[in-house]
Scaffold this motif. Structure first.
Motif, PDB file in Angstrom:
ATOM      1  N   THR A  39       0.848  -1.189   0.000  1.00 39.63           N
ATOM      2  CA  THR A  39       0.000   0.000   0.000  1.00 39.63           C
ATOM      3  C   THR A  39       0.883   1.238   0.000  1.00 39.63           C
ATOM      4  O   THR A  39       2.092   1.161   0.222  1.00 39.63           O
ATOM      5  N   ARG A  40       0.249   2.373  -0.182  1.00 38.36           N
ATOM      6  CA  ARG A  40       0.985   3.640  -0.152  1.00 38.36           C
ATOM      7  C   ARG A  40       0.779   4.393   1.159  1.00 38.36           C
ATOM      8  O   ARG A  40       1.161   5.551   1.281  1.00 38.36           O
ATOM      9  N   GLY A  41       0.178   3.712   2.125  1.00 35.99           N
ATOM     10  CA  GLY A  41       0.034   4.329   3.440  1.00 35.99           C
ATOM     11  C   GLY A  41      -0.820   5.585   3.436  1.00 35.99           C
ATOM     12  O   GLY A  41      -0.620   6.502   4.233  1.00 35.99           O
ATOM     13  N   GLU A  42      -1.835   5.590   2.578  1.00 33.55           N
ATOM     14  CA  GLU A  42      -2.612   6.816   2.376  1.00 33.55           C
ATOM     15  C   GLU A  42      -3.583   7.127   3.498  1.00 33.55           C
ATOM     16  O   GLU A  42      -4.194   8.207   3.505  1.00 33.55           O
ATOM     17  N   MET A  43      -3.722   6.247   4.479  1.00 27.73           N
ATOM     18  CA  MET A  43      -4.644   6.511   5.581  1.00 27.73           C
ATOM     19  C   MET A  43      -4.018   7.324   6.718  1.00 27.73           C
ATOM     20  O   MET A  43      -4.692   7.673   7.675  1.00 27.73           O
ATOM     21  N   GLN A  54      -3.640  12.553  -2.682  1.00 26.32           N
ATOM     22  CA  GLN A  54      -2.500  13.432  -2.439  1.00 26.32           C
ATOM     23  C   GLN A  54      -1.573  12.847  -1.372  1.00 26.32           C
ATOM     24  O   GLN A  54      -0.353  12.957  -1.465  1.00 26.32           O
ATOM     25  N   VAL A  55      -2.179  12.236  -0.353  1.00 28.45           N
ATOM     26  CA  VAL A  55      -1.372  11.568   0.666  1.00 28.45           C
ATOM     27  C   VAL A  55      -0.558  10.452   0.026  1.00 28.45           C
ATOM     28  O   VAL A  55       0.645  10.293   0.286  1.00 28.45           O
ATOM     29  N   ALA A  56      -1.217   9.657  -0.830  1.00 27.68           N
ATOM     30  CA  ALA A  56      -0.533   8.545  -1.488  1.00 27.68           C
ATOM     31  C   ALA A  56       0.658   9.027  -2.297  1.00 27.68           C
ATOM     32  O   ALA A  56       1.730   8.407  -2.281  1.00 27.68           O
TER      33      ALA A  56
END
Length: 247
Positions: A39-43, A54-56
């Motif tokens: 994952t891209r840790g977007e949470m 944008q977080v990703a």
């Protein structure tokens, strides 16, 4: 000396902090290391109330920079943060990537009940990568790629209640770079407290007569103290699969 490939299969960018010294030790041997985040840790809420895409994007850039600090290759997959599922579909997707990378060993998450380590994504990602090792051996799974049928020993982050034999890596030569990586994440997302990390490395080292160490469960290889995980000495009491067999 035969060059090895160590795959570090994780859930989120920053998970690799716990294996940074081991990654650096393998690099110092002259080997290839590939870090893959599912994952891209977007949470994360580290950036305030901005959209997840944008977080990703920011986390992907952080992963790229972390790879530069460690001197390794990095890859992202596009599974959803906090929504990882260890099912057949996810394992098939990761198996195709393993068949491309062709690792000689794997570091991933294990099964732990320690706070932080028991994040559902950590548990799921560990199973996904471990299952993918077997699936990557099967030609029909990875087609049109070629199957990867070499033995890939598994090493997982060690939990407090693990009964799997441990393997400890002496990471004293790499402490400065470990702290550099942690400082990078601390400055960007608030994770990687220096005192916590220093204590963790010291306390682990004390268990094995070392100043600083990282420790893993050795699922298929001999336990003990090592300068790097690969090449790994097989534990002949475990059931290794012959490299020429498909499953």
């Amino acid at each position: 000396m035969e060059r090895k490939t160590l795959l570090v299969g994780l859930a989120h960018p920053d998970d690799e902090v716990g294996a940074a010294g081991t990654i650096l030790a393998q690099k110092a041997r002259g080997d290839r290391v590939v870090v893959v985040w599912l994952t891209r840790g977007e949470m994360t809420e580290a950036f305030g109330p901005i959209p997840s895409d944008q977080v990703a994007a920011r986390r992907e850039e952080q992963g790229r920079r972390a790879g530069e600090i460690l001197g390794v290759e990095t890859r992202f997959m596009d599974f959803g943060d906090c929504r990882l599922e260890a099912n057949a579909d996810s394992a098939w997707r990761v198996a195709k990537l393993l068949a491309e990378i062709k690792p000689d060993g794997l570091i991933t998450w294990g099964e732990s009940w320690g706070r932080g380590m028991r994040h559902p994504d950590h548990q799921a990602s560990g199973k996904i990568f471990r299952d993918a090792i077997t699936l990557a051996r099967i030609a029909k799974v990875v087609a049109p790629g070629q199957p990867h049928r070499a033995v890939v020993p598994v090493f997982t982050f060690r939990g407090a209640h693990s009964v799997i034999p441990p393997v400890a890596v002496d990471v004293e030569p790499y402490v400065d770079t470990i702290h550099e990586l942690a400082r990078f994440y601390r400055e960007n997302i608030g994770f990687g407290d220096r005192a916590w990390l220093e204590q963790r490395l010291r306390l682990t080292g004390e268990q094995y007569g070392l100043r600083f160490a990282e420790v893993f469960d050795a699922w298929e290889t001999r336990p003990g103290i090592v300068p790097h995980l690969l090449p790994a000495e097989p534990d002949f009491l475990s059931e290794h699969i012959h490299p020429d067999r498909a499953q």
